[in-house]
Design a protein around this motif. Structure first.
Motif, PDB file in Angstrom:
ATOM      1  N   CYS A  38      31.776  57.443   1.807  1.00 44.23           N
ATOM      2  CA  CYS A  38      31.753  58.516   0.809  1.00 44.23           C
ATOM      3  C   CYS A  38      31.979  59.862   1.496  1.00 44.23           C
ATOM      4  O   CYS A  38      31.923  59.976   2.715  1.00 44.23           O
ATOM      5  N   SER A  39      32.242  60.865   0.715  1.00 40.55           N
ATOM      6  CA  SER A  39      32.521  62.182   1.277  1.00 40.55           C
ATOM      7  C   SER A  39      31.223  62.883   1.657  1.00 40.55           C
ATOM      8  O   SER A  39      30.153  62.573   1.129  1.00 40.55           O
ATOM      9  N   GLN A  40      31.339  63.835   2.587  1.00 44.56           N
ATOM     10  CA  GLN A  40      30.181  64.643   2.969  1.00 44.56           C
ATOM     11  C   GLN A  40      29.606  65.349   1.753  1.00 44.56           C
ATOM     12  O   GLN A  40      28.391  65.425   1.588  1.00 44.56           O
ATOM     13  N   GLU A  41      30.480  65.848   0.900  1.00 46.84           N
ATOM     14  CA  GLU A  41      30.022  66.574  -0.285  1.00 46.84           C
ATOM     15  C   GLU A  41      29.244  65.663  -1.232  1.00 46.84           C
ATOM     16  O   GLU A  41      28.209  66.054  -1.768  1.00 46.84           O
ATOM     17  N   ARG A  69      33.352  60.349  11.259  1.00 42.78           N
ATOM     18  CA  ARG A  69      33.965  61.111  10.167  1.00 42.78           C
ATOM     19  C   ARG A  69      35.470  61.026  10.305  1.00 42.78           C
ATOM     20  O   ARG A  69      36.008  61.115  11.400  1.00 42.78           O
ATOM     21  N   ARG A  71      39.168  62.358   8.090  1.00 46.33           N
ATOM     22  CA  ARG A  71      39.714  63.115   6.961  1.00 46.33           C
ATOM     23  C   ARG A  71      40.278  62.136   5.940  1.00 46.33           C
ATOM     24  O   ARG A  71      40.850  61.102   6.281  1.00 46.33           O
ATOM     25  N   ASP A  72      40.102  62.480   4.691  1.00 43.36           N
ATOM     26  CA  ASP A  72      40.641  61.688   3.593  1.00 43.36           C
ATOM     27  C   ASP A  72      42.165  61.714   3.662  1.00 43.36           C
ATOM     28  O   ASP A  72      42.762  62.758   3.927  1.00 43.36           O
ATOM     29  N   ILE A  78      38.742  66.890   2.615  1.00 45.23           N
ATOM     30  CA  ILE A  78      37.571  66.021   2.452  1.00 45.23           C
ATOM     31  C   ILE A  78      37.358  65.177   3.704  1.00 45.23           C
ATOM     32  O   ILE A  78      38.299  64.591   4.232  1.00 45.23           O
ATOM     33  N   TYR A  79      36.116  65.138   4.160  1.00 40.77           N
ATOM     34  CA  TYR A  79      35.726  64.228   5.247  1.00 40.77           C
ATOM     35  C   TYR A  79      35.039  63.012   4.653  1.00 40.77           C
ATOM     36  O   TYR A  79      34.132  63.144   3.829  1.00 40.77           O
ATOM     37  N   ARG A  80      35.470  61.846   5.056  1.00 40.53           N
ATOM     38  CA  ARG A  80      34.813  60.591   4.700  1.00 40.53           C
ATOM     39  C   ARG A  80      33.873  60.226   5.849  1.00 40.53           C
ATOM     40  O   ARG A  80      34.232  60.373   7.013  1.00 40.53           O
TER      41      ARG A  80
END
Length: 138
Positions: A38-41, A69, A71-72, A78-80
């Protein structure tokens, strides 16, 4: 409630100190064990923490080798976040620590009181979630 939460943090920090887990880092690992990638956010949102807190925790977890981590592919902003094998090995340790804490906290409760306590906490959480959704943050 604050006193219980404070004692919980102290206990968890002490038990997980050998693994260099502090603050909410264990919660990130537990979340990633269920929603890997999932993303950091979304991690921050799920745990009700600021983006800055999530960034620090993920960076620290990455430094310890517990997560990676990337990048999407579709949205480079977005970082995954992915749990590593060493991070996954900590999940049983975290569950054991939380179970022990809950056992201590509830040790003087009868079975009926434990069930009622759980229902009351769930009811309080549901109330807070409704409040958060309807609250004006400006």
């Amino acid at each position: 409630m604050g006193f219980i939460a404070s004692h919980n943090h102290l206990y968890i920090d002490r038990v997980l100190e050998p693994y260099k887990l502090k603050g909410p880092m264990f919660a990130f690992l537990l979340t990633l064990s269920r929603w890997d990638g999932c993303s950091q956010e979304s991690l921050a949102r799920h745990l009700n923490l600021s983006k800055a807190t999530a960034t620090r925790a993920v960076r620290d977890l990455e430094g310890e080798g517990y997560v990676t981590r990337t990048r999407d592919r579709d949205d480079r902003r977005i970082y995954r976040v992915f749990i590593s094998d060493s991070g996954r090995q900590l999940i049983p340790v975290i569950h054991k620590a939380l179970s022990k804490w809950n056992g201590v906290l509830l040790s003087a409760f009868s079975e009926g009181e434990k069930e009622m306590f759980a229902r009351l906490l769930d009811k309080g959480l549901a109330t807070l979630e409704k409040f958060d959704i309807g609250s004006d943050t400006e």
